[in-house]
Design an enzyme around this catalytic site. Structure first.
Site, PDB file in Angstrom:
ATOM      1  N   ARG A 231       0.873  -1.169   0.049  1.00 30.17           N
ATOM      2  CA  ARG A 231       0.182  -0.172  -0.082  1.00 30.17           C
ATOM      3  C   ARG A 231       0.975   1.391  -0.091  1.00 30.17           C
ATOM      4  NH1 ARG A 231      -4.680  -0.382   4.298  1.00 30.17           N
ATOM      5  NH2 ARG A 231      -3.005  -0.530   5.655  1.00 30.17           N
TER       6      ARG A 231
ATOM      7  N   TYR B 286      12.003  -1.558  -4.354  1.00 25.08           N
ATOM      8  CA  TYR B 286      11.706  -0.377  -4.891  1.00 25.08           C
ATOM      9  C   TYR B 286      13.059   0.510  -5.218  1.00 25.08           C
ATOM     10  CZ  TYR B 286       7.515  -0.132  -2.035  1.00 25.08           C
ATOM     11  OH  TYR B 286       6.263  -0.165  -1.323  1.00 25.08           O
TER      12      TYR B 286
ATOM     13  N   ARG C  83      11.848   5.447   2.528  1.00 22.25           N
ATOM     14  CA  ARG C  83      11.851   6.904   2.791  1.00 22.25           C
ATOM     15  C   ARG C  83      12.767   7.296   3.851  1.00 22.25           C
ATOM     16  NH1 ARG C  83       6.259   9.130   2.509  1.00 22.25           N
ATOM     17  NH2 ARG C  83       7.379  11.133   2.484  1.00 22.25           N
TER      18      ARG C  83
ATOM     19  N   ASP D 171       2.244   5.171  -0.287  1.00 24.98           N
ATOM     20  CA  ASP D 171       1.783   6.336   0.558  1.00 24.98           C
ATOM     21  C   ASP D 171       1.434   7.304  -0.677  1.00 24.98           C
ATOM     22  OD1 ASP D 171       1.984   5.315   2.913  1.00 24.98           O
ATOM     23  OD2 ASP D 171       4.245   6.036   3.083  1.00 24.98           O
TER      24      ASP D 171
END
Length: 291
Positions: free
Chosen positions: A68, A128, A216, A70
């Site tokens: 999910r 990622y 992040r 952001d």
């Protein structure tokens, strides 16, 4: 919500039969979305997709997603599953979705999968990439929506040395926004940095799963190492903490893209989902997942 075209009010599949499970491979520009998860009054990726699927199939559709993302985070390799009418023609559904969906989200493929396939719990790992432009002029205009303009140098050797110290299974509480009942133990399998010919520095990050804001936060911490504000050992030292580390910056969302999700062979899907539904604790033991 605006769509690129209007279509006759016809179902995508004939009525009949029951439900079958399908995998959806999805790509989107997250700039104008408030993340993946449905939120009242907000435009989300899941909301747009389920609305389009519902209009095409004339039935409510629920999506289970691998990760999910952001608000502002992009995807080129997102995966979801849905239980759809067994008569669905996957190729036709992809074409119809392309015409119903807005231009910043696309379903690349729809594939029949075994009932044991779970986009979230069957996943082995997520991949990622975080892009950082270090040129004096910032990011190229055509990549500005998925690349951070960073007005500092990045020492690639230093960030790679610091990243290697974070690999393996650890409690990443210092790099996560804690959620009640959720574990922060994760197995970080890859964290490497490269510089392209155009000066863009990319961080490739892979793990079995990520807790909230983990990628992040890792990138934010390492950028401080790359610009010389922190030492190479500092990020690994934070692994001893059991709460979010002070001084750990969260890198902006728009530089991050989910690029892939790995799954086991069909014969191992159910077993993998059962393992993943357990909460990990330090040391490799598992505890029953909270409902």
């Amino acid at each position: 919500m605006q769509y690129s075209e209007q279509y006759p009010d016809e179902p995508a599949t004939p009525r009949g039969g029951g439900l079958a499970r399908f995998r959806l491979d999805i790509t989107y520009d997250g700039t104008d979305f408030s993340g993946w998860a449905v939120q009242p009054t907000r435009r989300t990726v899941c909301g747009v997709l389920t609305d389009a699927l519902g209009r095409i199939l004339r039935t409510d559709v629920g999506l289970t997603v691998a990760g999910r993302t952001d608000a502002g985070v992009h995807a080129t390799g997102q995966v979801a599953h849905a239980d759809l009418p067994v008569e669905v023609d996957p190729a036709r559904l992809v074409r119809r979705l392309a015409r119903f969906l807005p231009p910043d989200v696309r379903v690349r493929t729809v594939t029949p999968v075994p009932a044991a396939f779970d986009a979230r719990f069957s996943a082995l790992r997520r991949h990622y990439v975080y892009r950082v432009a270090t040129a004096p002029y910032g990011a190229e205009p055509l990549r500005a929506r998925d690349t951070l303009s960073w007005p500092h140098p990045v020492d690639v050797d230093a960030v790679n040395a610091a990243s290697q110290r974070l690999l393996g299974e650890h409690d990443f509480a210092a790099f996560c926004k804690r959620r009640e009942g959720a574990t922060t133990v994760r197995a970080l399998e890859r964290f490497s940095w490269t510089r392209a010919a155009d000066g863009v520095v990319s961080a490739a990050v892979s793990a079995d799963a990520f807790c909230h804001s983990m990628v992040r936060s890792l990138v934010g911490a390492l950028l401080d190492v790359g610009r010389g504000r922190r030492g190479v050992d500092w990020p690994a030292e934070l692994l001893t903490r059991r709460e979010r580390g002070q001084g750990v910056a969260v890198a902006p969302a728009h530089g991050l893209t989910l690029v892939g999700v790995d799954y086991p062979p069909d014969s191992a899907l159910g077993a993998r989902a059962e393992v993943t539904r357990n909460l990990r604790v330090p040391g490799g033991a598992t505890a029953p997942a909270a409902p």
